[in-house]
Design an enzyme around this catalytic site. Structure first.
Site, PDB file in Angstrom:
ATOM      1  N   PRO A 110      53.258 -19.999 -31.699  1.00  0.00           N
ATOM      2  CG  PRO A 110      54.225 -18.029 -32.487  1.00  0.00           C
ATOM      3  CD  PRO A 110      54.474 -19.488 -32.340  1.00  0.00           C
ATOM      4  CG  ASN A 111      49.059 -16.016 -31.788  1.00  0.00           C
ATOM      5  OD1 ASN A 111      48.713 -15.559 -30.705  1.00  0.00           O
ATOM      6  ND2 ASN A 111      49.939 -15.417 -32.564  1.00  0.00           N
ATOM      7  CB  ALA A 121      53.976 -16.023 -36.495  1.00  0.00           C
ATOM      8  CG  HIS A 142      56.180 -17.137 -42.136  1.00  0.00           C
ATOM      9  ND1 HIS A 142      55.991 -18.091 -43.117  1.00  0.00           N
ATOM     10  CD2 HIS A 142      55.047 -17.136 -41.390  1.00  0.00           C
ATOM     11  CE1 HIS A 142      54.786 -18.626 -42.965  1.00  0.00           C
ATOM     12  NE2 HIS A 142      54.198 -18.067 -41.936  1.00  0.00           N
ATOM     13  CG  ASN A 152      51.370 -24.965 -37.107  1.00  0.00           C
ATOM     14  OD1 ASN A 152      52.008 -23.985 -37.464  1.00  0.00           O
ATOM     15  ND2 ASN A 152      50.069 -25.064 -37.252  1.00  0.00           N
ATOM     16  CE1 TYR A 193      45.986 -20.334 -39.156  1.00  0.00           C
ATOM     17  CE2 TYR A 193      44.950 -18.262 -38.587  1.00  0.00           C
ATOM     18  CZ  TYR A 193      46.033 -18.962 -39.045  1.00  0.00           C
ATOM     19  OH  TYR A 193      47.181 -18.292 -39.386  1.00  0.00           O
ATOM     20  NE  ARG A 201      46.963 -16.913 -44.105  1.00  0.00           N
ATOM     21  CZ  ARG A 201      47.200 -17.004 -42.808  1.00  0.00           C
ATOM     22  NH1 ARG A 201      47.613 -18.135 -42.282  1.00  0.00           N
ATOM     23  NH2 ARG A 201      47.030 -15.947 -42.022  1.00  0.00           N
ATOM     24  CG  ASP A 215      70.413 -22.539 -36.963  1.00  0.00           C
ATOM     25  OD1 ASP A 215      70.354 -22.903 -38.161  1.00  0.00           O
ATOM     26  OD2 ASP A 215      70.954 -21.476 -36.597  1.00  0.00           O
ATOM     27  NE  ARG A 249      50.182 -15.054 -42.850  1.00  0.00           N
ATOM     28  CZ  ARG A 249      50.296 -14.956 -41.538  1.00  0.00           C
ATOM     29  NH1 ARG A 249      51.009 -15.852 -40.872  1.00  0.00           N
ATOM     30  NH2 ARG A 249      49.697 -13.992 -40.873  1.00  0.00           N
ATOM     31  CD  GLU A 280      56.954 -25.961 -42.717  1.00  0.00           C
ATOM     32  OE1 GLU A 280      57.135 -24.782 -42.399  1.00  0.00           O
ATOM     33  OE2 GLU A 280      57.303 -26.435 -43.822  1.00  0.00           O
ATOM     34  CG  HIS A 296      52.124 -24.289 -42.138  1.00  0.00           C
ATOM     35  ND1 HIS A 296      52.491 -23.474 -41.098  1.00  0.00           N
ATOM     36  CD2 HIS A 296      53.263 -24.701 -42.733  1.00  0.00           C
ATOM     37  CE1 HIS A 296      53.805 -23.387 -41.079  1.00  0.00           C
ATOM     38  NE2 HIS A 296      54.302 -24.123 -42.050  1.00  0.00           N
ATOM     39  NE  ARG A 310      45.564 -17.203 -34.911  1.00  0.00           N
ATOM     40  CZ  ARG A 310      46.624 -17.691 -35.559  1.00  0.00           C
ATOM     41  NH1 ARG A 310      47.035 -18.919 -35.351  1.00  0.00           N
ATOM     42  NH2 ARG A 310      47.293 -16.952 -36.398  1.00  0.00           N
TER      43      ARG A 310
END
Length: 144
Positions: free
Chosen positions: A9-10, A77, A80, A74, A22, A107, A87, A111, A98, A100, A17
């Site tokens: 998301p986002n 949100a 977390h 990535n 970012y 942060r 799973d 997070r 992963e 970020h 944003r």
């Protein structure tokens, strides 16, 4: 090698944003960087983004059946909060990295927990969009 890059998301709002976190690069910039990296590394790549947890789970599961050999994820949100994404990654047993854009350890306290990371072979954070390039390189260099 076939690599799937999944963004949660986002991430599609990059460049809009929280530029102080970012940066000013856009999601289109990220996609162009990924396409360039796929070509340079000689891999078949796919880019997928969704703001919906179930869609992300479905795409991870589909990767098991479509010949994907590595995942760069990535979860944003959902990193977390999502045991479902954890799973799904565990179920498909594909090597996953992963990523970020920011250093999530620097942060907010919440997070610092990564469920998805528990099913990943590596985590790259705080390197901006370059973290995706590093993740693809890692998967290519460590292909079984």
């Amino acid at each position: 090698m076939k690599i799937l890059v999944i963004n949660g998301p986002n991430i599609n709002m990059l460049g809009i944003r929280e530029k102080n976190i970012y940066g000013a690069e856009t999601y289109e910039d990220l996609k162009a960087l990924l396409e360039k990296t796929f070509a340079e590394k000689g891999v078949e790549g796919e880019i997928y983004q969704s703001n919906h947890e179930g869609d992300l789970v479905d795409r991870i599961q589909q990767a098991y059946f479509d010949g994907t050999e590595g995942i760069v994820i990535n979860p944003a949100a959902y990193t977390h909060t999502s045991v479902a994404i954890l799973d799904a990654l565990k179920a498909v047993r594909l090597p996953a990295v992963e990523v970020h854009i920011s250093d999530v350890k620097e942060r907010e306290d919440f997070r610092r927990i990564s469920y998805a990371g528990k099913a990943c072979v590596k985590t790259i954070m705080g390197r901006g969009l370059k973290g995706y390039v590093d993740a693809i390189a890692f998967l290519v260099e460590n292909k079984a």
